[in-house]
Each structure stands twice: as structure tokens, then as C-alpha cells.
Design an enzyme around this catalytic site. Sequence first.
Site: not given
Ligand SMILES: NC(=O)c1ccc[n+]([C@@H]2O[C@H](COP(=O)([O-])OP(=O)(O)OC[C@H]3O[C@@H](n4cnc5c(N)ncnc54)[C@H](O)[C@@H]3O)[C@@H](O)[C@H]2O)c1
Length: 353
Positions: A166-167, A207, A229, A297
Site C-alpha cells: 500500500y505505502d 480501522r 499511546t 505518530q
Molecule cells: N479513508 C481514509 O482514511 C483514507 C486515508 C488515506 C488514503 N485514503 C485513500 O482514499 C481512497 C478511498 O479510500 P476509502 O477509505 O474510501 O476506501 P474504500 O476501500 O472504501 O474505497 C476504495 C474503493 O476502490 C475500489 N477499488 C479497489 N481496488 C480497485 C480496482 N483495482 N479497480 C477499481 N476499483 C477498485 C473498492 O471497491 C472501493 O469501492 C483510497 O485510494 C485510499 O487509499 C483513504
Amino acid sequence: MGRVIKVLKLDTKPGRRRADQGRALVAGGAGFLGSHLCQRLLADGYEVIALDNFHTGKRYNLSAIARDASFTCIRHDIVEELPTDLAVDEIYNLACPASPPHYQADPIHTFKTSVLGSINLLELARRHNAKIFQASTSEVYGDPLVHPQPEGYFGNVNTHGPRSCYDEGKRSAETLFFDYSRTYGIDVRVARIFNTYGPRMRPDDGRVVSNFIVQALRGDDITVYGSGTQTRSFCFVDDLIEGFVRLMNAGVAPQHPVNLGNPVEFTVMKMAELVIDYTNSRSCIVHRPLPVDDPRQRKPDISFARQHLGWEPKVALSEGLAHTTAYFDAVLGGRRFIAPRTVQASTVREATA
Ligand SMILES: NC(=O)c1ccc[n+]([C@@H]2O[C@H](COP(=O)([O-])OP(=O)(O)OC[C@H]3O[C@@H](n4cnc5c(N)ncnc54)[C@H](O)[C@@H]3O)[C@@H](O)[C@H]2O)c1
């Protein structure tokens, strides 16, 4: 190209398409953030196409907009090539599983989603001269050695651990976005999102906020990893979506990623206590081993967003928790959550001050 794309049979109302603002594609549109973004863009006068493989997204997230004549949903995996005739003015790339259990379930596909998926969307943007937004993440800072984290900090990320798909995928996507901008002159906007919560998170999302609320409502033990913490900053979804829209509409595209998140920092333990208090739950807090590479953090430096987008979070934790708890209560069958006492709300408000 040439891959069959299945259009979901979402009923649409007959009527004139609005599209005052043009056509926006939201990859990951059926997810937690994506569904809120689709709703906001429709309200702002866009024709919206959600594109999703439904790995973590759900159809019911789209139920509020499914009948809107300006909304279409396409089932497609962005790792696969996109149809060339998908003419759009703006693209938002939110497609990627965001919670550790989900993105670690198939780490290679997660990495491909960030890299191949970004290339496919960037090529679409290039073909149609569309503006394109990338949902990056605070995870690009890894376990940060600088606190709070400004955009200029390069991070402290493990390249080969269980979180790396992911990262490092998100870091690679940032590289691709700015390389496409430099090479082809594409207008790119990259947001680094910090922990966001709200209605439409999955109960099994994994989460912190969703875990705690669901456990508290069920009366199960609240699982805190490590001593608790470690800190996180929690942004309510409406605030974040406002940040997306402001970044996308900014007159001048920032030539770097922009932090979007709530700078109010909590220990995970404090959050667990607030949720127990807020839901009036009898749950006990139990500790489990800290996952590998769990950041100690997290707190965004949002100076850039404040100064250049006029953006900062507005929703108090008490209000955000109320909406989110009511949502999970309904999803879990209702009647578990009794409206919070004033004293609880003020406790939360104090903690956010
Ligand atoms: N929610 C948070 O706190 C947060 C924090 C940092 C980054 N993000 C980023 O924001 C975006 C949305 O996050 P979220 O919390 O809504 O997550 P989520 O898992 O609810 O949404 C991700 C969506 O992408 C779709 N998806 C995944 N892989 C796919 C692919 N290969 N092709 C098409 N669709 C695909 C999933 O089915 C889902 O609907 C992500 O890219 C995530 O990395 C979210």
C-alpha cells in the site's frame, strides 16, 4: 482495451442530464470516500461516472444517488485498460483498498492497482485532456521521524513489509502523477489523506474509528493494539470531501502533494475511551500486539491547505462521532445506541479543543 465492461443496472430517472460542470469520473466511487464524493459532485452540477470493481465498495453506498439521471456506475478494475471512448473532463482516482486487512489480502493486486491503475487513468486523462486527482495517503510518511508531517518530509517507509504494497504503491503513484504532469503537461492534483471516518465505512473495515464504534455498540471488548499511546488524527468525511473539491478547483495546481487531514491529535487509547463514553457502552479495553510497521505518530501539517485552499476541518469530533455512530447503529440493526448525554458530547468537544 476491448475488455467487456459491465454497466450496473442501476435504475435511472428519465430526465435531462445536468452536466453544467462537465463529466467527472470517480474511480473507487462505490467506496466510503468515493460515494460521498460522487454525491457532492452531483450536487455541484457534474455528470458523474463511478467506476469500481466492488472489492471493498458496496452498491448500497450509492443508493442515495443511484436514481439520479446524471449518475452512472460501471463495474471495472482499473488494473485493466479503460475504454478509450470514456470522454471525461475530470478524473478522481480513489480506487484502492484502504484498510490494512483489505489491502493485505491480495498485496500484489493492491500494488498493481496503485501503479497500473494510475497509469491507465493518467492515459485516459492524457487522451481527453482531463484534470486528474490522486487520493494519496499519510502512509507515504511511514513511521515518521518528523512531527507533525509537512509535505516536504520524504517519510520513513519499509519497502518490504506487509504494509509496503500500500505505502510503496501510493508513493509510486505520486511519482507517476508528477511525471505525467512534467512529461505531458497534464493537470494533476495529489492529496495526502490522513485518517478519515464517517458514515459508509464498512463495519469490518478494520480501522480505528469503525473498529471501536462497532465493538462498543456490540458490547464487545475494544481492541487497542499495543499500549495505545500511538497517535492518530481523525477527519470527518464531509471536511475531507470539501478539501478534495477545493484542491481540484484551485486556480493554480500545486506542484506537490497536499496534506488533507485533521491536525487535532489523539492517542488511540483516548479515542477508545471517548467512544466508550460516547456510546455509553459497557465494553472493556483489551490490548493486542502492535502490528508490524504500525506508525507511532500521525499528525498532518496543513499549513499549505490553510493558506492556499482556505481549507481546514470544521466538524467537531462530537458531531462526527454522532453521525458515524448513528450510521453503524442502523447498519447493525439499530436500537443499541442511545443518544449521547450532553456531558459526553462536551467531553468529546473538550478533547478536540
Ligand atoms: N479513508 C481514509 O482514511 C483514507 C486515508 C488515506 C488514503 N485514503 C485513500 O482514499 C481512497 C478511498 O479510500 P476509502 O477509505 O474510501 O476506501 P474504500 O476501500 O472504501 O474505497 C476504495 C474503493 O476502490 C475500489 N477499488 C479497489 N481496488 C480497485 C480496482 N483495482 N479497480 C477499481 N476499483 C477498485 C473498492 O471497491 C472501493 O469501492 C483510497 O485510494 C485510499 O487509499 C483513504
